[in-house]
Design a protein around this motif. Structure first.
Motif, PDB file in Angstrom:
ATOM      1  N   VAL A  13       2.299 -12.517-105.745  1.00  0.00           N
ATOM      2  CA  VAL A  13       1.411 -13.577-105.025  1.00  0.00           C
ATOM      3  C   VAL A  13       1.388 -14.980-105.824  1.00  0.00           C
ATOM      4  N   PRO A  14       0.993 -15.620-104.982  1.00  0.00           N
ATOM      5  CA  PRO A  14       0.910 -17.153-105.777  1.00  0.00           C
ATOM      6  C   PRO A  14      -0.035 -17.170-107.033  1.00  0.00           C
ATOM      7  N   ILE A  15       0.337 -17.993-107.802  1.00  0.00           N
ATOM      8  CA  ILE A  15      -0.444 -18.139-109.154  1.00  0.00           C
ATOM      9  C   ILE A  15      -1.839 -18.761-108.809  1.00  0.00           C
ATOM     10  N   GLN A  16      -1.758 -19.530-107.629  1.00  0.00           N
ATOM     11  CA  GLN A  16      -3.143 -20.145-107.544  1.00  0.00           C
ATOM     12  C   GLN A  16      -4.098 -18.920-107.141  1.00  0.00           C
ATOM     13  N   GLN A  17      -3.595 -18.031-106.680  1.00  0.00           N
ATOM     14  CA  GLN A  17      -4.679 -16.895-106.161  1.00  0.00           C
ATOM     15  C   GLN A  17      -5.246 -16.194-107.500  1.00  0.00           C
ATOM     16  N   ALA A  18      -4.560 -16.151-108.810  1.00  0.00           N
ATOM     17  CA  ALA A  18      -4.954 -15.637-109.661  1.00  0.00           C
ATOM     18  C   ALA A  18      -5.882 -16.242-110.331  1.00  0.00           C
ATOM     19  N   ILE A  19      -5.749 -17.827-110.271  1.00  0.00           N
ATOM     20  CA  ILE A  19      -6.761 -18.821-110.764  1.00  0.00           C
ATOM     21  C   ILE A  19      -8.096 -18.717-110.130  1.00  0.00           C
ATOM     22  N   HIS A  20      -8.011 -18.767-108.710  1.00  0.00           N
ATOM     23  CA  HIS A  20      -9.030 -18.725-107.734  1.00  0.00           C
ATOM     24  C   HIS A  20      -9.859 -17.305-108.181  1.00  0.00           C
ATOM     25  N   CYS A  21      -9.377 -16.205-108.343  1.00  0.00           N
ATOM     26  CA  CYS A  21      -9.910 -14.931-108.512  1.00  0.00           C
ATOM     27  C   CYS A  21     -10.635 -14.682-109.922  1.00  0.00           C
ATOM     28  N   THR A  22      -9.730 -15.167-110.898  1.00  0.00           N
ATOM     29  CA  THR A  22     -10.277 -15.214-112.356  1.00  0.00           C
ATOM     30  C   THR A  22     -10.642 -16.263-113.098  1.00  0.00           C
ATOM     31  N   LYS A  24      -8.432 -17.913-114.286  1.00  0.00           N
ATOM     32  CA  LYS A  24      -7.592 -18.113-115.604  1.00  0.00           C
ATOM     33  C   LYS A  24      -6.136 -18.067-115.202  1.00  0.00           C
ATOM     34  N   GLN A  25      -5.406 -18.502-115.868  1.00  0.00           N
ATOM     35  CA  GLN A  25      -3.728 -18.116-115.632  1.00  0.00           C
ATOM     36  C   GLN A  25      -3.414 -16.845-115.724  1.00  0.00           C
ATOM     37  N   PRO A  26      -2.265 -16.436-114.996  1.00  0.00           N
ATOM     38  CA  PRO A  26      -2.095 -15.024-115.010  1.00  0.00           C
ATOM     39  C   PRO A  26      -1.489 -14.723-116.702  1.00  0.00           C
ATOM     40  N   ILE A  27      -1.960 -13.405-117.063  1.00  0.00           N
ATOM     41  CA  ILE A  27      -1.663 -13.011-118.298  1.00  0.00           C
ATOM     42  C   ILE A  27      -0.145 -12.940-118.660  1.00  0.00           C
ATOM     43  N   GLY A  28       0.123 -13.276-119.810  1.00  0.00           N
ATOM     44  CA  GLY A  28       1.495 -13.391-120.165  1.00  0.00           C
ATOM     45  C   GLY A  28       2.184 -11.991-120.418  1.00  0.00           C
ATOM     46  N   ILE A 111      -7.747  -0.757-111.434  1.00  0.00           N
ATOM     47  CA  ILE A 111      -8.942  -0.521-110.648  1.00  0.00           C
ATOM     48  C   ILE A 111      -9.631  -2.085-110.594  1.00  0.00           C
ATOM     49  N   ARG A 112      -9.146  -2.757-111.132  1.00  0.00           N
ATOM     50  CA  ARG A 112      -9.665  -4.397-111.043  1.00  0.00           C
ATOM     51  C   ARG A 112      -8.367  -5.216-110.756  1.00  0.00           C
ATOM     52  N   ASP A 113      -8.637  -6.760-110.175  1.00  0.00           N
ATOM     53  CA  ASP A 113      -7.600  -7.256-110.064  1.00  0.00           C
ATOM     54  C   ASP A 113      -7.229  -8.057-111.327  1.00  0.00           C
ATOM     55  N   VAL A 114      -5.950  -7.850-111.658  1.00  0.00           N
ATOM     56  CA  VAL A 114      -5.321  -8.226-112.743  1.00  0.00           C
ATOM     57  C   VAL A 114      -3.792  -8.818-112.273  1.00  0.00           C
ATOM     58  N   TYR A 115      -3.791 -10.098-112.837  1.00  0.00           N
ATOM     59  CA  TYR A 115      -2.527 -10.832-112.670  1.00  0.00           C
ATOM     60  C   TYR A 115      -1.832 -11.280-113.939  1.00  0.00           C
ATOM     61  N   VAL A 116      -0.606 -10.833-113.770  1.00  0.00           N
ATOM     62  CA  VAL A 116       0.420 -11.049-114.921  1.00  0.00           C
ATOM     63  C   VAL A 116       1.385 -12.087-114.773  1.00  0.00           C
ATOM     64  N   GLU A 117       2.132 -12.670-115.780  1.00  0.00           N
ATOM     65  CA  GLU A 117       3.288 -13.559-115.359  1.00  0.00           C
ATOM     66  C   GLU A 117       4.431 -12.504-115.061  1.00  0.00           C
ATOM     67  N   LEU A 118       5.355 -12.886-114.323  1.00  0.00           N
ATOM     68  CA  LEU A 118       6.335 -12.138-113.745  1.00  0.00           C
ATOM     69  C   LEU A 118       7.638 -12.186-115.036  1.00  0.00           C
ATOM     70  N   PRO A 119       8.255 -10.730-115.171  1.00  0.00           N
ATOM     71  CA  PRO A 119       9.352 -10.873-116.452  1.00  0.00           C
ATOM     72  C   PRO A 119      10.529 -11.847-116.018  1.00  0.00           C
ATOM     73  N   PRO A 120      11.137 -12.318-116.458  1.00  0.00           N
ATOM     74  CA  PRO A 120      11.975 -13.470-116.611  1.00  0.00           C
ATOM     75  C   PRO A 120      13.406 -12.991-115.522  1.00  0.00           C
ATOM     76  N   GLU A 121      13.461 -11.472-115.346  1.00  0.00           N
ATOM     77  CA  GLU A 121      14.520 -11.219-114.338  1.00  0.00           C
ATOM     78  C   GLU A 121      13.896 -10.999-113.137  1.00  0.00           C
TER      79      GLU A 121
END
Length: 278
Positions: A13-22, A24-28, A111-121
């Protein structure tokens, strides 16, 4: 990464969605390599881990409940004494089997909205991952996994331990179980062990490590939590973790050439003070 794709760990999903929902930036995330073997027999595992907590900021809910080592020893004792017990080739002989669940946390729903950084691969500019299942490193992951398998076992008739929530008993099939993270150790009659193996295969992707015993297709030795469990001519033996011995020796500065004591307080060939005075 094949496992990540196969289990559908996240949805891009777009990073902006994570910022809008939480807010914060996606978790590393990062890759962690672990050697589950030793220097002589290495067994490396790579895990994608979330960086939710800062160093030192650890709480109890980070960890899954673990059974005491007495639980494993009790299973061994049950195997040797219940029913017909130690009778190689006996139809009703009790034994033990050992099963690992692969990528255990990938089975527990987020069970909750959690956003993470994508792995380099799998990185893609402007995108992040919304988790479908928990990732190692998150606070609720261990508890969610424990809750998930406990509910499945409960539906099949297992009763959960009251003093320890990761030991189970099936009163109809007389199956006993201790769970250590993703390691499942069962004790019971062979027919029932094959039954529960089929159930676990229908729920998870598993690694069946074998049934302990002297029979055809059985194994005489299993490594569990760094300890050796062996089926011998006189019963089952249990050996402590060899790595612990090395750690203790290193801590106290002992080497392989350090003089050994025959018994506690044995002075060996040292002269007593009174002998010197004479």
């Amino acid at each position: 990464m094949d496992e990540v794709y196969k289990h559908g760990l996240y949805k891009k999903v777009p990073i902006q969605q994570a910022i809008h929902c939480t807010g914060k930036q996606p978790i590393g995330t990062r890759w962690v390599d672990i050697n589950k073997g030793d220097e002589v027999h290495p067994e490396y595992r790579s895990r994608l881990v979330a960086q939710e907590l800062k160093k030192g900021n650890v709480c109890e809910e980070m960890f899954a409940a673990t059974p005491p080592l007495e639980a494993l020893k009790l299973l061994i004792s049950l195997c040797m004494t219940e029913g017909i017990g130690y009778q190689p080739g006996g139809e009703d002989r009790m034994t033990m089997d050992f099963i690992d669940v692969r990528r255990a946390y990938f089975h527990a729903d987020a069970i909750r909205d959690v956003y993470v950084e994508l792995p380099p691969e799998d990185a893609e500019e402007g995108m992040c991952g919304k988790l479908n299942f928990w990732l190692y490193g998150f606070r609720p992951a261990a508890a969610a996994w424990e809750k998930h398998y406990s509910e499945l076992l409960g539906k099949e008739g297992f009763i959960r331990g009251e003093s320890c929530g990761v030991v189970f008993y099936h009163p109809v099939r007389a199956l006993s179980l201790a769970v250590h993270g993703d390691d499942f150790t069962f004790c019971g009659l062979e027919e029932d062990l094959w039954w529960i193996k089929g159930k676990l295969e229908s729920w998870f992707e598993i690694k069946f490590r074998g049934i302990l015993g002297p029979g055809k297709g059985e194994v005489r030795e299993i490594s569990l939590l760094g300890r050796k469990v062996r089926w011998g001519d006189e019963g089952i033996s249990y050996e402590a973790d060899e790595r612990h011995r090395k750690m203790i020796m290193e801590y106290f500065g002992f080497g392989e050439d350090t003089r050994k004591l025959a018994a506690n307080e044995d002075r060996g060939d040292k002269e007593e003070e009174w002998e010197k005075e004479e």
